[in-house]
Design an enzyme around this catalytic site. Structure first.
Site, short mmCIF file in Angstrom:
data_model
loop_
_atom_site.label_atom_id
_atom_site.label_comp_id
_atom_site.label_asym_id
_atom_site.label_seq_id
_atom_site.Cartn_x
_atom_site.Cartn_y
_atom_site.Cartn_z
N LYS A 77 0.86 -1.19 0.00
CA LYS A 77 0.00 0.00 0.00
C LYS A 77 0.88 1.23 0.00
O LYS A 77 1.82 1.31 0.80
CB LYS A 77 -0.85 -0.02 1.28
CG LYS A 77 -1.80 1.14 1.42
CD LYS A 77 -3.14 0.83 0.76
CE LYS A 77 -3.99 2.04 0.52
NZ LYS A 77 -3.59 2.87 -0.63
N LYS A 122 5.20 1.90 -2.98
CA LYS A 122 5.28 3.31 -3.39
C LYS A 122 5.55 3.36 -4.88
O LYS A 122 6.23 2.49 -5.43
CB LYS A 122 6.40 4.04 -2.66
CG LYS A 122 6.21 5.54 -2.62
CD LYS A 122 5.17 5.93 -1.57
CE LYS A 122 4.96 7.40 -1.46
NZ LYS A 122 4.21 7.73 -0.24
P1 NAD Z 1 1.10 17.96 -2.51
O1 NAD Z 1 1.57 17.76 -3.89
O2 NAD Z 1 -0.35 18.11 -2.25
O3 NAD Z 1 1.85 19.22 -1.87
C1 NAD Z 1 3.24 19.37 -1.83
C2 NAD Z 1 3.53 20.79 -1.37
O4 NAD Z 1 4.94 20.93 -1.14
C3 NAD Z 1 3.16 21.85 -2.41
O5 NAD Z 1 2.59 22.95 -1.74
C4 NAD Z 1 4.51 22.24 -3.01
O6 NAD Z 1 4.51 23.54 -3.54
C5 NAD Z 1 5.36 22.12 -1.78
N1 NAD Z 1 6.79 22.03 -2.06
C6 NAD Z 1 7.43 21.30 -3.01
N2 NAD Z 1 8.75 21.51 -2.92
C7 NAD Z 1 8.93 22.37 -1.90
C8 NAD Z 1 10.08 22.97 -1.32
N3 NAD Z 1 11.30 22.70 -1.78
N4 NAD Z 1 9.90 23.82 -0.26
C9 NAD Z 1 8.67 24.09 0.21
N5 NAD Z 1 7.55 23.52 -0.30
C10 NAD Z 1 7.70 22.70 -1.34
O7 NAD Z 1 1.71 16.75 -1.67
P2 NAD Z 1 1.23 16.16 -0.26
O8 NAD Z 1 0.32 15.04 -0.55
O9 NAD Z 1 0.80 17.27 0.61
O10 NAD Z 1 2.60 15.54 0.25
C11 NAD Z 1 3.53 16.29 1.03
C12 NAD Z 1 4.32 15.32 1.89
O11 NAD Z 1 3.42 14.60 2.72
C13 NAD Z 1 5.13 14.29 1.10
O12 NAD Z 1 6.31 13.99 1.80
C14 NAD Z 1 4.21 13.08 1.13
O13 NAD Z 1 4.91 11.87 0.93
C15 NAD Z 1 3.65 13.21 2.52
N6 NAD Z 1 2.42 12.45 2.74
C16 NAD Z 1 1.29 12.73 2.03
C17 NAD Z 1 0.15 11.97 2.25
C18 NAD Z 1 -1.14 12.24 1.54
O14 NAD Z 1 -2.14 11.58 1.87
N7 NAD Z 1 -1.22 13.16 0.62
C19 NAD Z 1 0.17 10.95 3.21
C20 NAD Z 1 1.32 10.71 3.94
C21 NAD Z 1 2.44 11.48 3.69
#
Ligand code: NAD
Length: 413
Positions: free
Chosen positions: A67, A103
Site C-alpha cells: 500500500k 510506493k
Molecule cells: P502535494 O503535492 O499536495 O503538496 C506538496 C507541497 O509541497 C506543495 O505545496 C509544493 O509547492 C510544496 N513544495 C514542493 N517543494 C517544496 C520545497 N522545496 N519547499 C517548500 N515547499 C515545497 O503533496 P502532499 O500530498 O501534501 O505531500 C507532502 C508530503 O506529505 C510528502 O512527503 C508526502 O509523501 C507526505 N504524505 C502525504 C500523504 C497524503 O495523503 N497526501 C500521506 C502521507 C504522507
C-alpha cells in the site's frame, strides 16, 4: 546529503539493535522485495511522443497487500521510491494496518503538463503496471503532485485492463462518487494534528495560543494549517515550492488558501513578508511541520531549529544526523511513520468500504481515525518511556514487533 534509502536502512538497523532482534529481520527488510521500472510513452499536445520513466516498489507482503502513494515529480528516483515504500511498511505497522509498504513515482514535471498529457501519463502508468496491482496485491494512492482526479483516471484504466470490471479497491484517494471515502482528503492532516495535540499534552505545552510554522502548502500542509487554525493555533509562516511567507501575528488561513488558488503560490499574500526556506525552518515556534519533501532538516540546519515539537507530515524530512542533534537539544520529533499515518489509515477504511460495497458517514470515519491515531500514539509514547528511546525509534519498535511476529509465523526468517 543522505539518500532516503540510506536513511531508512540506518533507522531500521538502529531499531534492530535497540530491540536486539535477529540479524535476519534486518536482512529480510533492508530492501524492497520487488522494484519495477516502466517506460510510459505519452503523446504530447504538440503531437510529439515523449517517454517517461516510472517505478513501483513493493517492500513486503508479510502483513498483507502492499500500500502506498504515487508521486509525480522531476526528482523522483528509483532509490527514493524504494525508501518511501519501506517507510510505508513501518507506518502500517505502527498503526496496525494489514498492509506492507508500496510506493510509486514517475519522473515528470506535472506543473508543465496539460490535463490531457497528465491523463495519458496516468493511464499509461497503470497500463504498464496493471498485472502487478490489485486490491489483494498492491494498492496505490495519491502522493506529491497527484490527487483524486488522477486516482479516478487510474482506477478507470485499471478497470479497462481487467475487462471492464470495477475493482474500486485497487486505488484509494478516489473521488467520493466512484468509491472514495469521506474524510480521505483531510486524513493525513487530521491524523497529524491528533499526534501534535497528544505530544503537546504529554509535554505539558498548551496548544491554544501556541504558534506553528509549516513547510509545504499542499494536501498535507494546507490541511494542517486549517485544522490547527480552528484550534486557535497561530500559523505564523508557510511555504510552497515558490517560496515562504511570514506574519508574526499569524496568517489568515482561509484567505491564504483563496490567494493560493487564485495565484498558484503563497507569495504575494497581503500582510505577510517574504522569507527564505532557511529562515522559515529556523523560526521560533511551538510546532514546526515539514510537509513537503525529504532531507529538509539536516546536520547543517538542525542546530538552528527553535521549535519545541517537529511533526513530520512529510516522509523523511529529517536525516538521522539531524535527529541526533534535535534529540540532544530536547526537541521532540513526531516521526513521519506516526505523524502522517492518518492518510493510509483512511485509505485502509476506503479499501474496506470498497470490499464491503457499504459506505460510512464522515462522522464514522472521523471517529475511527481518531481512535486509531490515539491508540497508536499512546502505544508509541509508552514504548518511548519504557525503552528510553526517541519517539522515532519507539515507533519503529512498535512496528517491528508486529513485523517480526508475522515473519516468524510465516517462516520467512
Ligand atoms: P502535494 O503535492 O499536495 O503538496 C506538496 C507541497 O509541497 C506543495 O505545496 C509544493 O509547492 C510544496 N513544495 C514542493 N517543494 C517544496 C520545497 N522545496 N519547499 C517548500 N515547499 C515545497 O503533496 P502532499 O500530498 O501534501 O505531500 C507532502 C508530503 O506529505 C510528502 O512527503 C508526502 O509523501 C507526505 N504524505 C502525504 C500523504 C497524503 O495523503 N497526501 C500521506 C502521507 C504522507
Amino acid at each position: 546529503m543522505s539518500s532516503a534509502l540510506t536513511m531508512v536502512q540506518e533507522q531500521l538497523d538502529e531499531a534492530r539493535r535497540l530491540m536486539n532482534l535477529p540479524d535476519d529481520v534486518y536482512e529480510v527488510l533492508k530492501y524492497p522485495r520487488r522494484v519495477i521500472q516502466v517506460s510510459i510513452p505519452v503523446k504530447m499536445d504538440d503531437g510529439s511522443m515523449k517517454t517517461f520513466i516510472g517505478y513501483r516498489s513493493q517492500h513486503t507482503e508479510v502483513l498483507g497487500p502492499c500500500k502506498g502513494g504515487i508521486r509525480f515529480h522531476p526528482d523522483v528516483t528509483q532509490e527514493e521510491v524504494m525508501a518511501l515504500s519501506m517507510w510505508m511498511t513501518f507506518k502500517c505497522g505502527v498503526v496496525g494496518l494489514p498492509y506492507g509498504g508500496g510506493k510509486g513515482g514517475v519522473i515528470c514535471n506535472p506543473r508543465k503538463m496539460s490535463q490531457g498529457e497528465l491523463e495519458r501519463l496516468s493511464r499509461g502508468y497503470i497500463q504498464a503496471l496493471a498485472r502487478n496491482l490489485g486490491p489483494d496485491q498492491d494498492i496505490p494512492a495519491p502522493d506529491v503532485y497527484t490527487n483524486s482526479k488522477i486516482m479516478a483516471w487510474m482506477t478507470d484504466e485499471y478497470a479497462k485492463s481487467r475487462a471492464g470490471i470495477n475493482h474500486f479497491g485497487v486505488i484509494t484517494g478516489k473521488p467520493l462518487v466512484i468509491g472514495g471515502s469521506a474524510g480521505r482528503d483531510t486524513a493525513t492532516a487530521q491524523g497529524c494534528v491528533f499526534t501534535i495535540r497528544d505530544a503537546a499534552s504529554k509535554l505539558g505545552i498548551p496548544l491554544e495560543k501556541s504558534t506553528c510554522v509549516i513547510q509545504g502548502f499542499g494536501n498535507a500542509g494546507c490541511n494542517v494549517a486549517v485544522l490547527l487554525d480552528e484550534w486557535d493555533v497561530t500559523i505564523q509562516a508557510v511555504s510552497d515550492s515558490s517560496g515562504a511567507i511570514y506574519a508574526e501575528k499569524g496568517l489568515d488561513v482561509p484567505a491564504l488558501i483563496r490567494h493560493k488558488e487564485e495565484t498558484g503560490s503563497v507569495l504575494g499574500f497581503a500582510g505577510a513578508e517574504e522569507i527564505s526556506n532557511e529562515q522559515l525552518l529556523a523560526l521560533e515556534c511551538t510546532v514546526l511541520v515539514p510537509a513537503a519533501l525529504e532531507n529538509q532538516i539536516t546536520e547543517d540546519n538542525a542546530h538552528e531549529i527553535k521549535a519545541k515539537i517537529v511533526a513530520e507530515a512529510a516522509n523523511g524530512p529529517t536525516t538521522p544526523e539531524a535527529d541526533e542533534i534535535l534529540e540532544e537539544r530536547g526537541i521532540v520529533v513526531i516521526p513521519d511513520i506516526l505523524a502522517n499515518a492518518g492518510g493510509v489509515v483512511v485509505s485502509y477504511y476506503e479499501w474496506v468500504q470498497n470490499q464491503m460495497g457499504y459506505y460510512w458517514t464522515a462522522e464514522e470515519v472521523a471517529d475511527k481515525l481518531q481512535t486509531t491515531m490515539e491508540q497508536a500514539f499512546e502505544r508509541t509514547w509508552s514504548m518511548k518511556e519504557d525503552q528510553s528511546v526517541s519517539l522515532r525509534m519507539a515507533a519503529y519498535l512498535v512496528s517491528l514487533e508486529r513485523l517480526t511476529e508475522a515473519l516468524e509465523l510465516r517462516s520467512w526468517l
